[in-house]
Design a protein around this motif. Structure first.
Motif, PDB file in Angstrom:
ATOM      1  N   UNK A 151       0.832  -1.210   0.000  1.00  0.00           N
ATOM      2  CA  UNK A 151       0.000   0.000   0.000  1.00  0.00           C
ATOM      3  C   UNK A 151       0.862   1.253   0.000  1.00  0.00           C
ATOM      4  N   UNK A 152       1.968   1.206   0.747  1.00  0.00           N
ATOM      5  CA  UNK A 152       2.823   2.389   0.798  1.00  0.00           C
ATOM      6  C   UNK A 152       3.493   2.624  -0.551  1.00  0.00           C
ATOM      7  N   UNK A 153       3.936   1.524  -1.182  1.00  0.00           N
ATOM      8  CA  UNK A 153       4.525   1.686  -2.524  1.00  0.00           C
ATOM      9  C   UNK A 153       3.472   2.272  -3.467  1.00  0.00           C
ATOM     10  N   UNK A 154       2.231   1.781  -3.316  1.00  0.00           N
ATOM     11  CA  UNK A 154       1.149   2.290  -4.168  1.00  0.00           C
ATOM     12  C   UNK A 154       0.963   3.790  -3.950  1.00  0.00           C
ATOM     13  N   UNK A 155       0.985   4.192  -2.675  1.00  0.00           N
ATOM     14  CA  UNK A 155       0.846   5.619  -2.382  1.00  0.00           C
ATOM     15  C   UNK A 155       1.990   6.412  -3.003  1.00  0.00           C
ATOM     16  N   UNK A 156       3.208   5.887  -2.815  1.00  0.00           N
ATOM     17  CA  UNK A 156       4.376   6.575  -3.389  1.00  0.00           C
ATOM     18  C   UNK A 156       4.212   6.693  -4.896  1.00  0.00           C
ATOM     19  N   UNK A 157       3.780   5.589  -5.525  1.00  0.00           N
ATOM     20  CA  UNK A 157       3.644   5.599  -6.980  1.00  0.00           C
ATOM     21  C   UNK A 157       2.523   6.531  -7.425  1.00  0.00           C
ATOM     22  N   UNK A 158       1.448   6.571  -6.617  1.00  0.00           N
ATOM     23  CA  UNK A 158       0.349   7.465  -6.970  1.00  0.00           C
ATOM     24  C   UNK A 158       0.804   8.921  -6.926  1.00  0.00           C
ATOM     25  N   UNK A 159       1.641   9.230  -5.930  1.00  0.00           N
ATOM     26  CA  UNK A 159       2.214  10.589  -5.864  1.00  0.00           C
ATOM     27  C   UNK A 159       2.984  10.886  -7.139  1.00  0.00           C
ATOM     28  N   UNK A 160       3.806   9.915  -7.527  1.00  0.00           N
ATOM     29  CA  UNK A 160       4.596  10.091  -8.752  1.00  0.00           C
ATOM     30  C   UNK A 160       3.654  10.306  -9.932  1.00  0.00           C
ATOM     31  N   UNK A 161       2.586   9.502  -9.943  1.00  0.00           N
ATOM     32  CA  UNK A 161       1.628   9.587 -11.044  1.00  0.00           C
ATOM     33  C   UNK A 161       1.011  10.974 -11.139  1.00  0.00           C
ATOM     34  N   UNK A 162       0.623  11.512  -9.965  1.00  0.00           N
ATOM     35  CA  UNK A 162       0.021  12.839  -9.997  1.00  0.00           C
ATOM     36  C   UNK A 162       1.017  13.868 -10.481  1.00  0.00           C
ATOM     37  N   UNK A 163       2.241  13.745  -9.964  1.00  0.00           N
ATOM     38  CA  UNK A 163       3.281  14.681 -10.380  1.00  0.00           C
ATOM     39  C   UNK A 163       3.525  14.553 -11.879  1.00  0.00           C
ATOM     40  N   UNK A 164       3.305  13.360 -12.391  1.00  0.00           N
ATOM     41  CA  UNK A 164       3.676  13.104 -13.780  1.00  0.00           C
ATOM     42  C   UNK A 164       2.506  13.099 -14.742  1.00  0.00           C
TER      43      UNK A 164
END
Ligand SMILES: Nc1ncnc2c1ncn2[C@@H]1O[C@H](COP(=O)(O)OP(=O)(O)O)[C@@H](O)[C@H]1O
Ligand SMILES: [Mg+2]
Lengths: 234, 294
Positions: B185-198
């Motif tokens: 879940x934490x990796x997912x959150x981290x990746x979602x942050x990246x996704x929003x930034x990107x």
């Protein structure tokens, strides 16, 4: 096959009774109404019309950022209604687009922005640097290679977008108001760049609301007004 | 192209910043717990295995048989299923052993009027005979012989211990699993942050014709990188802790469990942990992908 079909030059793009209606809440805004035309390989076409005429909408349909509400569109032989995602990506790699709002990758320098599309094309690494600088030189932006998009003026951003579009030597160049934010001298230079690209065999479609510009180009001009194709002359 | 994708992934990892760091830490915790219990369970398993090998059943006989009868009895018992070897211990030998055990107090034994120790058979079961069911059958068979007074020894205590070992394994898996889910879940959150930034960036990439894998693979890779880093960290911590504690624990363990050495996880075990970590990270990256794609 009819004899006419044999002598007919291959179509670069073909629009048949295209409509684009945007829904803004309950309101339907017709941005394009029943537009049909063809562009053949090697043409230089100007798309002219006042602001709000539907020029940007038309261009966005061509590289399938939008899909038409009705009608058929073929670009480079690809039927956009039936194209799969991979085919659309391949089509976009054959088209150079200068977006009205430049759309540079924000986290990357001008150099990296231009290099990115070459990488995506699988250009060998050693060729990339030379081709990026060739394109930047053409648009007079070599000195700004290491600048980030946020540090560019609108005119510079637009020229960077042009560099990105031409670096890949596209079959079709689509430019949306490429001189919109430029002074006269710079606008003339940019038009020279576009003419050079066209002289190299690329088909060109330039949208502009500037009547003077449309006149100086003195090419085939499609006139758009309120989403309708009024004239096709030149 | 690979270098390019890895570069993109690292750029993304930096973008996720602190969340990516906590994702890495959670993966370290999950795999550390998993690996730690695995280590414990492996060593307990070794102890159980060694005890199984040393298991002996003692059949106390009603009367001391003649040597000919004894030989026949040994033959018969050896023929029972689940028996690896049989040795006859006469009354005299039993007393001798008792003397040896008593050492300087052996004089006590000399005061006995007659030898109270019964003759017996020492039965070593096969691996099959040392399982709970096998041992039960074997003990029943031995007890049913007319010569048998009583059958001593058994394997229940080993089984209790083995159950304990399985419990430790389950607990480790459970803890590792819970922490693993948290890590995903934490990796997912981290990746979602990246996704929003990107998000814009990805849109532009698509517009200039970047194939889908170039747009998205960096996301998967940055997830996998988080997993890999977490796993390597966990392996390093496990190794250090083992290196530090094993020499101190070994005397204790030798006494209580009969294990001379505490072994570390095998290279294959370690590789498994690293692969699990990388997959966890990748899964986290993938889930974010799914969430972000309408
Ligand atoms: N995404 C959109 N949603 C709703 N209306 C839109 C959208 N894009 C364009 N329009 C409308 O469509 C018409 C044509 O716009 P556009 O194609 O941008 O014209 P031009 O590029 O010629 O200035 C305008 O009335 C505009 O408001
Ligand atoms: Mg426009």
């Amino acid at each position: 096959m009819t004899p006419a079909a044999i002598i007919e030059p291959p179509a670069m793009m073909e629009l048949h009774r295209v409509w684009k209606v945007y829904s803004v809440g309950p309101v339907k805004v017709p941005a394009l109404s029943d537009v049909s035309f063809q562009v053949t390989k090697g043409e230089f076409v100007t798309l002219h019309g006042p602001s709000g005429a539907g020029k940007t909408t038309l261009l966005r349909l061509l590289y399938r950022e939008e899909i038409p509400s009705e009608g058929e569109i073929q670009v480079l032989g690809l039927d956009l209604a039936r194209a799969r995602r991979g085919e659309v990506a391949a089509l976009r790699r054959s088209i150079g687009v200068v977006f009205q709002d430049a759309r540079l990758l924000p986290g990357r320098t001008v150099y990296e922005n231009v290099a990115f599309v070459l990488r995506v094309l699988g250009t060998p690494r050693r060729e990339i640097t030379a081709r990026v600088f060739e394109a930047l030189r053409a648009v007079g932006l070599s000195a700004r290679a290491q600048a980030y998009p946020a540090q560019l003026s609108q005119g510079e951003a637009q020229r960077a977008a042009l560099a990105r579009a031409i670096a890949r030597k596209p079959l079709l160049l689509i430019a949306d108001e490429p001189t919109g934010n430029l002074d006269e001298g710079m606008a003339a230079e940019v038009l020279d760049v576009i003419r050079d690209v066209w002289a190299g065999g690329t088909t060109v479609l330039v949208a502009t609301h500037q009547k003077a510009l449309a006149r100086t180009l003195r090419r085939r001009t499609l006139t758009l007004q309120n989403g309708r194709l009024l004239k096709d002359e030149g | 192209m690979l270098a390019f994708l890895v570069g993109e992934a690292l750029r993304d990892l930096r973008r996720a910043g602190r969340v990516a760091a906590s994702a890495i830490l959670l993966i370290t915790l999950a795999l550390g717990a998993l690996g730690g219990f695995w280590l414990l369970s492996t060593n307990l398993g070794r102890a159980v295995g060694e005890w199984r090998e040393r298991v002996k059943l003692v059949v106390y006989l009603r009367r001391e048989p003649s040597s000919a009868d004894a030989a026949a009895l040994v033959e018969r018992v050896r023929g029972l299923p689940g028996v690896a070897s049989v040795r006859f211990v006469g009354k005299a030998e039993a007393l001798g052993t008792l003397r040896e055990v008593l050492g300087k107090d052996a004089a006590v034994a000399d005061q006995l009027l007659q030898n109270p120790l019964p003759a017996s058979l020492e039965v070593v079961p096969t691996a099959g005979g040392a399982t709970p069911a096998g041992a039960q059958a074997l003990i029943a068979g031995l007890a049913a012989m007319p010569e048998t007074e009583e059958v001593g020894g058994g394997v229940e205590w080993i089984e209790r211990f083995a159950r304990g070992q399985r419990l430790v394994t389950l607990f480790g898996l459970g803890l590792g699993g819970v922490l693993g889910v948290a890590a995903i879940l934490t990796v997912t959150t981290a990746t979602t942050l990246v996704l929003h930034a990107r998000r814009d960036e990805m849109e532009i990439m698509r517009l200039v014709g970047a194939p889908e894998h170039i747009v998205r693979l960096p996301l998967l890779l940055q997830g996998m990188t988080q997993g890999l880093l977490g796993a390597l960290l966990a392996v390093w911590i496990l190794f250090s802790v083992h290196l530090l504690l094993a020499p101190r624990l070994e005397p204790l363990v030798a006494e209580s469990l009969g294990l001379a050495r505490l072994t570390f996880l095998t290279p294959l075990n370690l590789a498994t942990l690293v692969v699990i970590g990388t997959l966890l990270g990748g899964l986290g990256g993938l889930l974010a992908r799914g969430r972000a794609t309408p």
